[in-house]
Motif scaffolding. Structure first.
Motif, PDB file in Angstrom:
ATOM      1  N   VAL A   1      -0.186   7.799  29.219  1.00 17.89           N
ATOM      2  CA  VAL A   1       0.851   6.845  28.846  1.00 17.89           C
ATOM      3  C   VAL A   1       1.998   7.624  28.203  1.00 17.89           C
ATOM      4  CG1 VAL A   1       1.453   4.838  27.452  1.00 17.89           C
ATOM      5  CG2 VAL A   1      -0.810   4.985  28.511  1.00 17.89           C
TER       6      VAL A   1
ATOM      7  N   PHE B   1       3.217   6.218  38.857  1.00 19.64           N
ATOM      8  CA  PHE B   1       3.328   5.536  37.558  1.00 19.64           C
ATOM      9  C   PHE B   1       3.937   4.157  37.710  1.00 19.64           C
ATOM     10  CE2 PHE B   1       7.413   7.557  38.092  1.00 19.64           C
ATOM     11  CZ  PHE B   1       8.315   6.658  37.556  1.00 19.64           C
TER      12      PHE B   1
ATOM     13  N   TYR C   1       7.431   1.888  28.512  1.00 18.57           N
ATOM     14  CA  TYR C   1       6.299   2.789  28.747  1.00 18.57           C
ATOM     15  C   TYR C   1       6.193   3.115  30.227  1.00 18.57           C
ATOM     16  CZ  TYR C   1       4.955   0.528  24.345  1.00 18.57           C
ATOM     17  OH  TYR C   1       4.945   0.027  23.067  1.00 18.57           O
ATOM     18  N   TRP C   2       5.706   4.302  30.509  1.00 19.30           N
ATOM     19  CA  TRP C   2       5.267   4.627  31.866  1.00 19.30           C
ATOM     20  C   TRP C   2       3.763   4.852  31.828  1.00 19.30           C
ATOM     21  CZ3 TRP C   2       9.195   8.522  34.507  1.00 19.30           C
ATOM     22  CH2 TRP C   2      10.433   7.857  34.688  1.00 19.30           C
ATOM     23  N   VAL C   3       3.050   4.061  32.625  1.00 21.60           N
ATOM     24  CA  VAL C   3       1.602   4.250  32.744  1.00 21.60           C
ATOM     25  C   VAL C   3       1.381   5.070  34.009  1.00 21.60           C
ATOM     26  CG1 VAL C   3      -0.640   3.120  32.940  1.00 21.60           C
ATOM     27  CG2 VAL C   3       1.219   2.015  31.664  1.00 21.60           C
TER      28      VAL C   3
ATOM     29  N   LYS D   1      -5.261   1.351  29.722  1.00 23.02           N
ATOM     30  CA  LYS D   1      -4.361   2.399  29.223  1.00 23.02           C
ATOM     31  C   LYS D   1      -3.590   1.970  27.969  1.00 23.02           C
ATOM     32  CE  LYS D   1      -5.385   4.926  32.845  1.00 23.02           C
ATOM     33  NZ  LYS D   1      -6.239   6.095  32.680  1.00 23.02           N
ATOM     34  N   LEU D   2      -2.712   0.969  28.131  1.00 22.95           N
ATOM     35  CA  LEU D   2      -1.805   0.608  27.039  1.00 22.95           C
ATOM     36  C   LEU D   2      -2.533  -0.011  25.856  1.00 22.95           C
ATOM     37  CD1 LEU D   2       0.932  -0.771  29.398  1.00 22.95           C
ATOM     38  CD2 LEU D   2       1.310   1.110  27.775  1.00 22.95           C
TER      39      LEU D   2
ATOM     40  N   TRP E   1      -4.316   5.764  23.354  1.00 20.28           N
ATOM     41  CA  TRP E   1      -2.853   5.788  23.431  1.00 20.28           C
ATOM     42  C   TRP E   1      -2.249   5.639  22.052  1.00 20.28           C
ATOM     43  CZ3 TRP E   1       1.734   7.003  24.437  1.00 20.28           C
ATOM     44  CH2 TRP E   1       2.823   6.184  24.079  1.00 20.28           C
TER      45      TRP E   1
ATOM     46  N   GLU F   1      -4.970  -5.665  29.064  1.00 25.99           N
ATOM     47  CA  GLU F   1      -4.096  -4.726  29.783  1.00 25.99           C
ATOM     48  C   GLU F   1      -3.197  -5.478  30.774  1.00 25.99           C
ATOM     49  OE1 GLU F   1      -4.266  -1.382  29.076  1.00 25.99           O
ATOM     50  OE2 GLU F   1      -2.891  -0.614  30.595  1.00 25.99           O
TER      51      GLU F   1
ATOM     52  N   SER G   1       0.628  -4.804  30.379  1.00 25.80           N
ATOM     53  CA  SER G   1       1.320  -4.157  31.494  1.00 25.80           C
ATOM     54  C   SER G   1       2.297  -5.124  32.161  1.00 25.80           C
ATOM     55  CB  SER G   1       0.318  -3.612  32.516  1.00 25.80           C
ATOM     56  OG  SER G   1      -0.342  -4.671  33.166  1.00 25.80           O
TER      57      SER G   1
ATOM     58  N   TYR H   1      -4.363  -2.311  37.537  1.00 24.80           N
ATOM     59  CA  TYR H   1      -3.884  -1.179  38.329  1.00 24.80           C
ATOM     60  C   TYR H   1      -4.611  -1.045  39.663  1.00 24.80           C
ATOM     61  CZ  TYR H   1      -2.059  -0.282  33.690  1.00 24.80           C
ATOM     62  OH  TYR H   1      -1.437  -0.431  32.481  1.00 24.80           O
TER      63      TYR H   1
END
Lengths: 339, 339, 339, 339
Positions: free
Chosen positions: A2, A28, A38-40, A69-70, A75, A222, A226, D137
């Protein structure tokens, strides 16, 4: 991985980061919330994140090996504090009590409960206006009309409103009259709803599915994050097991494990979580020690006359005792630091 | 219905009570423990218990509609306090900490742990000498020889011994070297073992089966009590659910519900109950608030080198912090009274 | 790794194999059953098993990466057929029906049921004489005296006896009067009992624990096999889930998975597995198609008058229809080969 | 109580029935489907239904003490047959095979699978275009565009389309291109979606929630029926338990119990239900014997290359063997009659 971008990042800087990710075989997704961009980035290759981390335009970067992730604690290492409005926050060291009836019944009831809460220093009121009911022939709630008076009476008392949203189409109509959108246990994996709540700028409280795993709850969070909304509260509300002595088995293990895996605040619903009135106090106090950031409790002036779930609601005197003991327990717990 | 007879009851008095029960269509079973003599009477007819209660020779009589009788809270309204020996009791307001390694490994280990416990004011040491292992090829424990040095070293330190008994045949050999017989989760419904422990005059700690219901745990306790031994401790140690984030799902709801349904003390095993080291402290403190009378915790000088279950053991410094916080939490909880 | 030694292996040959194992860093345990002598070798090193397999004195050798060894399908690729006595075998292509009451009540009942079974071509009768009961106040069975007439009447009819053993101490007394020892669901992990049954030369039927995993059931079987008895039958009898519409959830998935992981025969108990009389036939027929080697079914002349479990027992006419349909289904299934 | 009105009932006749219900203290809800008009009457009083049943204008009337009404077997004693279109029906003695990939990938794939199905006499193809995925994702499906070619290619082959709908808003767009709306396990209690599907005149297949009870599944069906759509198919697809050897525990007990409690057809999904390829055939054949009206199976030309769930998909040759054995098993089962 992240990456949080700087607010004033330039186009050439973005292009450089993007190129570096591409070179490393990473794709991403950009996520823009009211707080940050943010860039995941997802890829299978091992890469040295410093090759990206040193590029200009980046506030922070972390490798996140969790599949969420976020929302991962990998993170963001410090617990998040979610502003609810009205100067109240949840998480980050605060303990928040939310209380109210299972179902909103009428404006007199709302006035009374909101007054009771305010006089007890409780500033979030729960109450269902759309009730998910197993049977189509059960009472289904007072609807959007009820939400309107619920909100306006609460506002007069300085009390915030948390209530369940059941489908994407309801979001717009509910929006002006709600402070926290609640996603119920039956909708914990309603991905259309979670997607839609990602596009809203109000806090979302996601209840764990009654057979949802810890990982699935974090995935659901998420979805919202996201989608662009990072004001997320997780809620443990009891799971299904073989045990028949209680309606659900409140799983307090979820509290410390969620706090370790994620930076999001975690609250506990001991009322639905047990379904038994005299388990509410011990399990609420236990929740504090397990590390919860708040509780959401059902109360009713005359539990035996409630439209729904009276058997698990506290009457006012029980609620007052609970609030008092919760505060004493929180006070002791705060001296322990994070466990 | 449960009837407690007077110590000095005469034969004619017994005969009169027996006749009255027979007249009412009740059969009964006499249970003699080291403390008192009880008649557990079972019948389908509605009867006025005063017709019996007023007869001479009776200390107490209660109708018990639960299907377990002697362990029911309907028979005995005040919580039982079980003397463990050495002046220590469990239940009845005391909070008891038990700690030690999963498996006893050698005498040096016992000396060190017993010393550590004593210096921290903990007076019950746990440790398996017969290990129930899923696989026949795993380490099965140091056996009766190990129990001997376990007990003698503990005795020097003024520390009591709790250890698992796996079959009726082991009872006699273990008897001189043990203070509390532990019945493991896999034997929670080993009725032959429970029957045999009913004929022993030392305390028995029964762990809930990992899929055992609350009712089944109380029935298992009834086996021991109706066999003649009323020194019983119940133990919640985690149940099996769909969740994979922890080895077991510690079910703290069991604590308040058992305390409401029974007069027996209830302890919690957060080590096996979660299987994760850093869940042990929060869940132990939560257990106190849920109403537990004690905890039984795994500790090890070097958890990563333990013969078994190292992943869930606390090291000494973690244990010291836990003991301290447990005592602070118990102290606050005691001001709340029984919930 | 499992090694089967030749019957006429010489001491020097044994020593050579032992040396080779030691050189490779493997320890081993010798298991002698009425059929063969095995060495179960355990070690962490990668080794070429041909270095041992080529030594003289060895009948067969296989690497077994499962943590259970002798019961694994990796050791023995063809399904085992267990001789029950009387010329009847279970497994290896045969389908075996076992039936009878939950509890043996008296000799008249045994005579009648045994006669009914014989006339229907069913040659194994079930019936409990020691009943594991949750409550100490329930009927606990007719005991060893009952087993004696159970066995002698069955013998007159050419019918074999399967009945539950509850503790190691009962084995000797039951031995002369029993053809298959049954280990009940509550004792599925009573390792003392499993150890003791490893020293017996009669078949053992192990019921899956009601919350036991597939792996645990295979470990329990490994206890018996590694103790020296390879006449083992596995039995699926229903697990505990959240569902309340049936007493247990019969898990037929266990049948094909056990047949794939192990060479042991698998039978199904649809009576305890569902607890509902009119689910017994469909689930029995389904068990055949899932690959079961037999079923064990409760029948009673007047189910509503049974001492225990009448609600799940078939009456005689239902049983006759079931036997007939089972045979037709087995006949079709046999044309499919092993799935 | 459920009352079916005659097609040509007059207004005065309706008024008379309504008055009689009111007099008895019953409230009712009118449900109009494409097949008939029903009144679902609910009240606490005991009444003699003949006082209403004899009134003119009524086709049928039954007391239904189940809390679900229109889907109950107490209302309709004979199994329902649901026309799917194309001359095919499900239930009422027919056995229906549905097969296809987990996810629709592209038109070439659809052409190939549809051709394969047609040549094997299978006339319903499954395939997801909107995929509910735990992680945001993951691949989320080809969407409405994919559904269009899915449907048009299938139509050319005389094959019907079953696919999952995830939210009320998708119904209108999907409607022209779908033959059976599938409600996924995560939406089994998405009451907004069920309500909306009650207003559609195409068949709806409702998958049981992975922790949904039998009763909850019937309530969900009642939502659709009481909304006006009686073309409902129930689907068992595996539940969550403690067992880790399979992804889900396919619960075949659900089949006979649903067939006894309801008149609706029941199909089984052994692919999601077990998550293991070589359990699909035995559990499918078992499903037939348990009484299922159909199966829905995942197939893929190259399972290891599937976008999702390859591990549980059958390749074509396995599918052909399955179809053949299913038909032989159905043929035998049909001689047994309803169990």
């Amino acid at each position: 991985m992240v990456i949080q971008l700087k607010q004033d990042i330039t186009e050439p800087q973005r292009a450089a980061i993007s190129q570096e990710l591409e070179r490393a075989g990473y794709s991403f997704r950009e996520v823009i919330t009211s707080i940050a961009c943010y860039w995941v980035a997802i890829g299978n290759n091992d890469m040295d994140i410093r090759s990206i981390g040193n590029l200009p335009g980046i506030t922070d970067i972390h490798r996140v090996t969790d599949s969420y992730k976020l929302v991962s604690g990998m993170w963001k290492l410090t617990p998040s504090s979610i502003p609810l409005g009205n100067g109240i926050s949840i998480g980050g060291g605060n303990f928040t009590i939310m209380a109210g009836p299972c179902s909103i019944e009428n404006d007199a009831q709302v006035s009374e409960v909101a007054g009771f809460l305010k006089s007890n220093g409780v500033f979030v009121m729960r109450g269902g206006v759309f009730k998910p009911r197993s049977s189509p022939y059960s009472f289904r709630g007072v609807g959007i009309e009820g939400l309107r008076y619920f909100h306006s009476i609460c506002k007069l008392n300085g009390v915030l409103v948390v209530s369940e949203v059941m489908e994407p189409d309801q979001i717009e109509a509910m929006y002006p009259y709600i402070d926290i959108f609640q996603v119920g246990t039956r909708n914990a994996q309603n991905f259309s709803l979670l997607d839609a709540l990602g596009r809203v700028d109000k806090p979302v409280m996601i209840k764990r599915g009654f057979s949802g795993t810890i990982e699935e709850l974090l995935y659901s969070a998420e979805y919202v994050f996201s989608g662009g909304n990072e004001k997320i509260i997780l809620c443990e509300r009891g799971i299904r097991t073989f045990e028949k002595a209680y309606r659900n088995t409140l799983d307090l293990n979820a509290v410390p494990i969620l706090k370790q895996k994620s930076h999001l605040p975690v609250v506990v619903d001991p009322s639905h979580g047990t379904g038994i009135r005299n388990l509410v106090e011990p399990m609420s106090l236990a929740a504090v020690m397990a590390g919860a950031d708040g509780v959401i409790v059902e109360i009713h002036r005359e539990p035996e006359k409630a439209y729904s779930d009276g058997i698990q609601s506290l009457c006012y005197s029980e609620a007052e005792q609970l609030f008092d003991r919760l505060r004493q327990t929180v006070s002791l717990k705060s001296t322990f630091g994070l466990s």
